[in-house]
Structure formats: C-alpha cells, structure tokens
Design a protein around this motif. Structure first.
Motif: not given
Length: 285
Positions: A239-250
């Motif tokens: 809900a808060a804070g600077e961050r990075v999310i990553v996922a594989d896309i096929d």
C-alpha cells in the motif's frame, strides 16, 4: 514471445528533480532484475495539488527533465522504458498528462495523452477537477514492439472499458494502466477494475501506481500489479513505499486465453430499443 516486465511504484513529490532521482534508482533496480519493459506510474515527475505551484515547475516536452532522463536510461540499460505519465506544459497554459515510451536505443517510440479527465466528487468532501488544468487526449494508441503489442491508458481511463476493447480488437496483448488512484477509490475498485480489464480482453495488465502520503497532502492507494489474461495477479506491491515488482510475461498466454473464451471474436453489434409501457402490460406504438 516471453519477457520480463516491471512496475515501478513511487511516491512522487512536488520537485521534479528529486522525483527523477528516485525514478532512476528504481528503474536501474528493475533492469538489474532482468526486466526489459519497465513502467513507472502516473505523474512520475510531479504530484502537486496547487495548480500555480505545479505550473511553476513544469517544462515543455523538449525541456522536461523526466523525458530527458528516461531517454538516457532506456538507451543506457537497453530496455523499453515507459514513463506512465508526467505533467507537460502546453503552449496554451494547459497541461498534458502524457505518457512516454522509449526504446532500447533511447529513442522515443510514442507518447499518449490521458483521454478521460478525473472530474469527480467523492465522499468526505474529496473532489477533483482534472479538466480545469489538463488538456484531454483524443487518440488511443498501440505500439507494436519486439515483445508484443502494447496498448496505453492512464489511471481514470480504466473505468472506460470501450477504450480497452477497441485496443484489444486491434491486437493489443498487453495493456498499461499507470495510475495515481486515490486511497478511497483504490480501496473500493482498483484490483477489481484491473482484473476485469485483463479478463474481458484476454490480455496482460501492467499497472504501476503512486503509493502513500504525498507532499501536497493527498494519499494514493499503491498496490501496483501485474495481471495475466486469466485475471491472476502475478505480482503486487504493498500500500505504501517505493518498490519494484517483476513478472514473467508469456504472450502465448494471451492467445491461449482468447482461444478458450473468444469473446473478442464473438462480440456482436446490436440495436438498443427503449420500451415505453402504456397501461396493463401494453407497449406504446
């Protein structure tokens, strides 16, 4: 075609230079995790409720610090860098809520101006009138990229499913939905809307969001997400804070979902008929 996508979550303030420093740090983090498509949120460059204060720090596209830094980062890192949006000064005194996509050579692929203006009156006195300062866009856009066809939207656009349907019918396989959703509307609708747009169009959704309490006093919902064509959440930020999310896309998953439930192909045109009752079950002539 498979690739790794990243959504960058920020809590932008009123100073574009400081926001650019944060953006660059997080984009580098995403690239280090293997992402080749990186998306930042709506209003990456500045969030400021005071219109006069916002205008005082804005530049036109040619001189904008976010645009300049994003082009350099994309070229340096060899990635597609999508600035979800940033405010751009227009010659008529209005502001464009404009997204930018830069390719791996640092060259701008395209831009997109937010079409739908957030003019709403919420509970507890929260009210917004984007149209008072921003010039709405008039053109939807799809970019045919090395990894797939990317469609564009920004925040409030997500509430207008016809925008997404037209892009999906035209071939979009990934939809970008960068946002700065308010805490109130985000708690009620954010995840539901994102998953619905993914499911009904059989495509991936990448939604980088603003998150937390901002310098100008507003609070945004966060919860950046990457969602697959079946509506499954592949990655989510808090809900808060600077961050990075990553996922594989096929991209094959897009064609698989559309083969199972081919609603894009099965859609039909129809006529809307308004019935006017007269008396006991009768119908007006």
């Amino acid at each position: 075609m498979s690739f790794k996508a990243a959504a960058v979550q920020m809590c932008s303030g009123v100073d574009p230079a400081r926001n650019v420093e944060t953006m660059a740090k997080l984009v580098r983090e995403a690239a280090a995790q293997g992402a080749t498509y990186i998306q930042t949120p709506e209003m990456t460059g500045a969030i400021q409720r005071d219109r006069a204060g916002l205008r005082s720090v804005l530049k036109d596209e040619a001189n904008d610090v976010v645009v300049h830094e994003a082009a350099a980062l994309a070229g340096e890192l060899g990635v597609y860098l999508h600035i979800g949006s940033t405010p751009i000064a227009l010659s008529d005194g209005k502001i464009a809520n404009r997204g930018f996509l830069f390719g791996p050579t640092g060259v701008k692929v395209c831009d997109y101006d937010k079409i739908h203006m957030f003019d709403v009156d919420l509970e507890n006195g929260e009210s917004w009138r984007e149209s008072a300062a921003y010039q709405p866009g008039a053109t939807a856009r799809i970019a045919d990229l090395a990894f797939g066809k990317l469609g564009f939207s920004i925040c409030y656009d997500v509430r207008f499913p016809e925008l997404f349907r037209q892009q999906a019918v035209a071939g979009a396989e990934i939809m970008s939905i960068p946002a700065a959703f308010t805490k109130q509307t985000g708690e009620a609708h954010w995840e539901i809307l994102l998953r619905a747009r993914a499911i009904e169009n059989g495509l991936f959704v990448v939604a980088a969001a603003q998150a937390g309490k901002h310098e100008d006093g507003r609070e945004t919902f966060g919860h950046s997400m990457i969602i697959d064509p079946w509506g499954r959440v592949l990655a989510e930020a808090g809900a808060a804070g600077e961050r990075v999310i990553v996922a594989d896309i096929d991209i094959a998953a897009v064609h698989g979902a559309r083969a199972k439930i081919p609603n894009l192909k099965n859609g039909r045109s129809f006529v809307l008929d308004e019935v006017m009752p007269t008396g006991k079950g009768g119908v007006a002539a």
